[in-house]
Design a protein around this motif. Structure first.
Motif, mmCIF file in Angstrom:
data_model
loop_
_atom_site.group_PDB
_atom_site.id
_atom_site.type_symbol
_atom_site.label_atom_id
_atom_site.label_comp_id
_atom_site.label_asym_id
_atom_site.label_seq_id
_atom_site.Cartn_x
_atom_site.Cartn_y
_atom_site.Cartn_z
ATOM 1 N N TYR A 64 0.837 -1.198 0.000
ATOM 2 C CA TYR A 64 0.000 0.000 0.000
ATOM 3 C C TYR A 64 0.874 1.252 0.000
ATOM 4 N N ILE A 65 0.388 2.281 -0.664
ATOM 5 C CA ILE A 65 0.900 3.629 -0.436
ATOM 6 C C ILE A 65 0.089 4.212 0.720
ATOM 7 N N LYS A 66 0.774 4.750 1.719
ATOM 8 C CA LYS A 66 0.090 5.359 2.859
ATOM 9 C C LYS A 66 0.295 6.873 2.849
ATOM 10 N N ILE A 67 -0.794 7.610 3.035
ATOM 11 C CA ILE A 67 -0.712 9.061 3.191
ATOM 12 C C ILE A 67 -1.273 9.386 4.572
ATOM 13 N N PHE A 68 -0.434 9.948 5.401
ATOM 14 C CA PHE A 68 -0.682 10.120 6.834
ATOM 15 C C PHE A 68 -0.866 11.615 7.095
ATOM 16 N N TYR A 107 7.599 9.176 11.041
ATOM 17 C CA TYR A 107 7.694 9.028 9.588
ATOM 18 C C TYR A 107 7.991 10.350 8.884
ATOM 19 N N LYS A 108 7.676 11.452 9.536
ATOM 20 C CA LYS A 108 8.062 12.747 8.971
ATOM 21 C C LYS A 108 9.563 12.965 9.126
ATOM 22 N N THR A 109 10.101 12.547 10.277
ATOM 23 C CA THR A 109 11.523 12.731 10.566
ATOM 24 C C THR A 109 12.387 11.730 9.809
ATOM 25 N N ASN A 110 11.882 10.504 9.695
ATOM 26 C CA ASN A 110 12.628 9.437 9.013
ATOM 27 C C ASN A 110 11.740 8.824 7.932
ATOM 28 N N PRO A 111 11.637 9.491 6.790
ATOM 29 C CA PRO A 111 10.715 9.035 5.740
ATOM 30 C C PRO A 111 11.041 7.621 5.260
ATOM 31 N N ASN A 113 9.823 4.536 2.235
ATOM 32 C CA ASN A 113 9.236 4.376 0.909
ATOM 33 C C ASN A 113 7.729 4.139 1.008
ATOM 34 N N ASN A 114 6.979 4.868 0.196
ATOM 35 C CA ASN A 114 5.520 4.726 0.106
ATOM 36 C C ASN A 114 4.773 5.177 1.360
ATOM 37 N N ILE A 115 5.422 5.957 2.218
ATOM 38 C CA ILE A 115 4.740 6.569 3.360
ATOM 39 C C ILE A 115 4.932 8.083 3.261
ATOM 40 N N TYR A 116 3.826 8.792 3.117
ATOM 41 C CA TYR A 116 3.866 10.244 2.974
ATOM 42 C C TYR A 116 3.174 10.892 4.171
ATOM 43 N N THR A 117 3.731 11.991 4.645
ATOM 44 C CA THR A 117 3.130 12.727 5.757
ATOM 45 C C THR A 117 2.807 14.146 5.311
ATOM 46 N N ILE A 118 1.672 14.648 5.799
ATOM 47 C CA ILE A 118 1.306 16.032 5.502
ATOM 48 C C ILE A 118 0.434 16.566 6.635
ATOM 49 N N LYS A 119 0.655 17.800 6.996
ATOM 50 C CA LYS A 119 -0.208 18.457 7.976
ATOM 51 C C LYS A 119 -1.432 19.030 7.257
#
Length: 219
Positions: A64-68, A107-111, A113-119
């Motif tokens: 899965y691609i995860k968007i957090f 995950y923001k500090t240590n990205p 693969n396929n995990i994206y973070t956004i506020k």
């Protein structure tokens, strides 16, 4: 390709899913799910769960691609107070929010693969620039029309789009109404509605201050 949006309740998972769901090559699952089993002829299939679980970042979800997404807790808990009349369920409480926030920081500090973070706050800045970076990295083909929600009608299963804003305790119709509104930030300082204990916990928490260092200046 399966895509799962996750976060914490009232942090913008629905808005984010609606935007991405407008992309032509995306099959959007309207109701909340943790596992995507539906098949589609489209290149991407998109679901969302308003919470975040450790499993999402383990082997079961490796394909899965995860968007957090996370949101300023002043607005999260003001919104939750309104929905639950100040009787916030245990799985929506501040401890759960902080557990989610610490995962977000990881995950923001240590990205990975396929995990994206956004506020949530960054969704709308500079003509959605931060979100566009994520969409481009994933490989979506789209234009700016996906950010104009007036061109689309989004309806949850078992609900209908009402002419007037429903009460937020009518959750399914309220969410259907909500995901058909313009894509703008709802972080309105005038709508902050928290008790003193909530404010004290929020503005003095080390993890909140790490992501929202200027939060005390809100007051």
């Amino acid at each position: 390709q399966k895509i799962l949006i996750c976060g914490f309740p009232h942090c913008g998972t629905s808005i984010l899913k609606s935007i991405i769901g407008h992309i032509e090559d995306v099959e959007e699952i309207y109701n909340e799910i943790t596992v995507i089993t539906k098949k589609s002829d489209k290149k991407f299939i998109l679901g969302k769960w308003p919470f975040t679980h450790d499993d999402f970042f383990g082997k079961k979800y490796k394909d899965y691609i995860k968007i957090f997404i996370i949101r300023n807790p002043l607005f999260v808990f003001s919104s939750l107070n309104k929905r639950f009349n100040y009787k916030i369920p245990n799985d929506h409480n501040f401890v759960c929010y902080i557990n989610t926030l610490t995962r977000f920081i990881k995950y923001k500090t240590n990205p990975e693969n396929n995990i994206y973070t956004i506020k949530y706050e960054d969704l709308f800045k500079n003509n959605y620039d931060e979100l566009k970076k994520i969409l481009n990295d994933i490989g979506f083909q789209y234009d700016d029309s996906i950010f104009d929600n007036s061109k689309y009608t989004n309806v949850l299963n078992g609900a209908r789009l009402l002419d007037k804003k429903p009460q937020n305790n009518d959750h399914k119709h309220y969410r259907t109404w909500q995901i058909n509104q313009p894509f703008i930030s709802n972080n309105d300082i005038s709508k902050i509605d928290l008790n003193e204990d909530q404010i004290e916990k929020i503005v003095n928490n080390q993890y909140v201050l790490q992501i929202y260092p200027d939060i005390k200046s809100t007051f």
